[in-house]
Write a protein that holds these residues in place. Structure first.
Motif, PDB file in Angstrom:
ATOM      1  N   UNK A  18      20.511  19.225  -7.235  1.00 41.15           N
ATOM      2  CA  UNK A  18      19.444  18.226  -7.061  1.00 41.15           C
ATOM      3  C   UNK A  18      19.229  17.376  -8.308  1.00 41.15           C
ATOM      4  N   UNK A  19      19.140  16.077  -8.077  1.00 42.13           N
ATOM      5  CA  UNK A  19      18.767  15.108  -9.112  1.00 42.13           C
ATOM      6  C   UNK A  19      17.412  14.541  -8.705  1.00 42.13           C
ATOM      7  N   UNK A  20      16.413  14.701  -9.570  1.00 39.11           N
ATOM      8  CA  UNK A  20      15.048  14.344  -9.205  1.00 39.11           C
ATOM      9  C   UNK A  20      14.445  13.402 -10.238  1.00 39.11           C
ATOM     10  N   UNK A  21      13.968  12.259  -9.780  1.00 40.87           N
ATOM     11  CA  UNK A  21      13.202  11.330 -10.609  1.00 40.87           C
ATOM     12  C   UNK A  21      11.790  11.293 -10.050  1.00 40.87           C
ATOM     13  N   UNK A  22      10.805  11.596 -10.898  1.00 45.44           N
ATOM     14  CA  UNK A  22       9.423  11.712 -10.445  1.00 45.44           C
ATOM     15  C   UNK A  22       8.534  10.683 -11.142  1.00 45.44           C
ATOM     16  N   UNK A  23       8.011   9.753 -10.352  1.00 43.07           N
ATOM     17  CA  UNK A  23       7.010   8.788 -10.823  1.00 43.07           C
ATOM     18  C   UNK A  23       7.449   8.113 -12.128  1.00 43.07           C
ATOM     19  N   UNK A  24       8.647   7.535 -12.106  1.00 47.15           N
ATOM     20  CA  UNK A  24       9.241   6.968 -13.310  1.00 47.15           C
ATOM     21  C   UNK A  24       8.710   5.567 -13.595  1.00 47.15           C
ATOM     22  N   UNK A  25       8.235   5.399 -14.820  1.00 41.13           N
ATOM     23  CA  UNK A  25       7.979   4.069 -15.367  1.00 41.13           C
ATOM     24  C   UNK A  25       8.951   3.865 -16.518  1.00 41.13           C
ATOM     25  N   UNK A  26       9.637   2.714 -16.506  1.00 38.93           N
ATOM     26  CA  UNK A  26      10.633   2.477 -17.545  1.00 38.93           C
ATOM     27  C   UNK A  26      10.783   0.977 -17.767  1.00 38.93           C
ATOM     28  N   UNK A  27      10.621   0.571 -19.019  1.00 34.11           N
ATOM     29  CA  UNK A  27      10.778  -0.837 -19.384  1.00 34.11           C
ATOM     30  C   UNK A  27      11.925  -0.952 -20.383  1.00 34.11           C
ATOM     31  N   UNK A  28      12.717  -1.989 -20.222  1.00 37.53           N
ATOM     32  CA  UNK A  28      13.802  -2.275 -21.159  1.00 37.53           C
ATOM     33  C   UNK A  28      13.498  -3.612 -21.807  1.00 37.53           C
ATOM     34  N   UNK A  29      13.243  -3.566 -23.124  1.00 39.00           N
ATOM     35  CA  UNK A  29      12.789  -4.744 -23.867  1.00 39.00           C
ATOM     36  C   UNK A  29      11.523  -5.281 -23.197  1.00 39.00           C
ATOM     37  N   UNK A  62      19.202   6.812 -16.967  1.00 35.13           N
ATOM     38  CA  UNK A  62      18.109   7.779 -16.856  1.00 35.13           C
ATOM     39  C   UNK A  62      18.619   9.121 -16.332  1.00 35.13           C
ATOM     40  N   UNK A  63      19.472   9.091 -15.313  1.00 37.00           N
ATOM     41  CA  UNK A  63      19.994  10.333 -14.741  1.00 37.00           C
ATOM     42  C   UNK A  63      20.852  11.073 -15.763  1.00 37.00           C
ATOM     43  N   UNK A  64      21.610  10.317 -16.562  1.00 30.11           N
ATOM     44  CA  UNK A  64      22.476  10.938 -17.572  1.00 30.11           C
ATOM     45  C   UNK A  64      21.714  11.359 -18.814  1.00 30.11           C
ATOM     46  N   UNK A  65      20.450  10.996 -18.911  1.00 28.21           N
ATOM     47  CA  UNK A  65      19.658  11.360 -20.079  1.00 28.21           C
ATOM     48  C   UNK A  65      19.892  10.462 -21.280  1.00 28.21           C
ATOM     49  N   UNK A  66      20.577   9.333 -21.089  1.00 24.82           N
ATOM     50  CA  UNK A  66      20.832   8.405 -22.189  1.00 24.82           C
ATOM     51  C   UNK A  66      19.646   7.493 -22.458  1.00 24.82           C
ATOM     52  N   UNK A  67      18.697   7.478 -21.546  1.00 24.48           N
ATOM     53  CA  UNK A  67      17.442   6.741 -21.725  1.00 24.48           C
ATOM     54  C   UNK A  67      16.309   7.650 -21.271  1.00 24.48           C
ATOM     55  N   UNK A  68      15.193   7.566 -21.962  1.00 18.52           N
ATOM     56  CA  UNK A  68      14.027   8.379 -21.613  1.00 18.52           C
ATOM     57  C   UNK A  68      12.998   7.511 -20.909  1.00 18.52           C
ATOM     58  N   UNK A  69      12.430   7.962 -19.813  1.00 18.27           N
ATOM     59  CA  UNK A  69      11.402   7.168 -19.133  1.00 18.27           C
ATOM     60  C   UNK A  69      10.141   7.055 -19.984  1.00 18.27           C
ATOM     61  N   UNK A  70       9.425   5.966 -19.825  1.00 17.58           N
ATOM     62  CA  UNK A  70       8.145   5.803 -20.507  1.00 17.58           C
ATOM     63  C   UNK A  70       7.078   6.697 -19.885  1.00 17.58           C
ATOM     64  N   UNK A  71       7.284   7.018 -18.621  1.00 14.37           N
ATOM     65  CA  UNK A  71       6.381   7.924 -17.903  1.00 14.37           C
ATOM     66  C   UNK A  71       7.190   8.635 -16.834  1.00 14.37           C
ATOM     67  N   UNK A  72       6.812   9.879 -16.519  1.00 13.76           N
ATOM     68  CA  UNK A  72       7.515  10.641 -15.502  1.00 13.76           C
ATOM     69  C   UNK A  72       8.643  11.461 -16.103  1.00 13.76           C
ATOM     70  N   UNK A  73       9.427  12.072 -15.247  1.00 14.88           N
ATOM     71  CA  UNK A  73      10.477  12.965 -15.709  1.00 14.88           C
ATOM     72  C   UNK A  73      11.702  12.873 -14.806  1.00 14.88           C
TER      73      UNK A  73
END
Length: 252
Positions: A18-29, A62-73
């Motif tokens: 399982x690959x799970x993204x929960x309530x992700x907020x993510x901004x790039x620049x 995000x899935x590979x862990x190369x970027x961290x979400x601003x919110x969520x996991x």
């Protein structure tokens, strides 16, 4: 014979991670890519489609862990990939569109053994495993070969082998065949089709994912459609042709 089929199906099912993204907020620049985005991927073969700028590559990072979400996991098989990097490396791997963005060492052997030695394996044992990997792909004798003397397709293969050296459970493919000739694409595609790992394949080549278990269509950081390829891909292609045939450039 029926029992063999049942056992094979059970083995296949057991490989699903399982690959799970929960309530992700993510901004790039200055761009808000995801805002409250959630997704669960629990099929062995998942295709991801969408126009450029829809969030596909950021989803891969995000899935590979190369970027961290601003919110969520983001978790892959329970591993928080952005924070537990040691566990993440052996849980999920990624292949980029451009192998030169991934390769960091001058020789094939150094590229293949780096991850293992970084995790504490001896150089001798890492070399043994690298040579076994090269033999597996019919490339024995490449260990001391310069990466820069390889063709584009050969460098893609080195990247694939380097990812497989870490034995990840999930591999993310971020348009790995872009710019390759048809013969090279077909050969690498066969390698990937034979892998036991779960694949999350981001692509503009719809034929590459038409036999997958699931396809998600990303649009402006959101899920536009999600389901079996036979349902999603015809609708997606029809929409792309409709937008492509319009004279109004506002959708670009």
């Amino acid at each position: 014979m029926q029992m063999q089929h049942i056992q094979a199906d059970e083995a296949k099912q057991a490989l699903v991670v399982p690959v799970v993204l929960e309530n992700i907020r993510y901004a790039r620049e200055t761009t808000q890519v995801f805002d409250g985005f959630s997704l669960r991927l629990d099929q062995r073969r998942v295709g991801v489609v969408g126009r450029n700028g829809s969030g596909k590559s950021q989803l891969a990072r995000l899935i590979a862990g190369l970027a961290a979400p601003d919110q969520g996991q983001v978790t892959v098989n329970g591993v928080a990939v952005a924070t537990d990097r040691k566990a993440a490396i052996s849980t999920v791997g990624i292949l980029f569109q451009n192998p030169d963005h991934q390769i960091i060492f001058p020789t094939v052997g150094e590229e293949l053994t780096f991850g293992l030695t970084a995790q504490g394996m001896s150089r001798t044992q890492a070399r043994v495993q690298a040579e076994q990997m090269l033999d597996r792909f019919g490339r024995s004798g490449w260990f001391d070969r310069s990466v820069h003397g390889l063709s584009q397709g050969q460098r893609h293969l080195v990247c694939l082998m380097a990812v497989l050296m870490m034995a990840p459970q999930v591999i993310v493919l971020d348009e790995p065949f872009a710019g390759l000739d048809l013969a090279t694409t077909l050969r690498l595609g066969r390698y990937l089709d034979g892998l036991e790992q779960n694949l999350i394949h981001i692509t503009h080549d719809l034929s590459a994912i038409e036999a997958y278990d699931r396809v998600i269509w990303m649009e402006q950081g959101q899920l536009r459609m999600d389901g079996p390829p036979a349902q999603v891909l015809p609708v997606y292609e029809a929409q792309m042709r409709d937008w492509g045939g319009a004279d109004d450039l506002a959708d670009l």
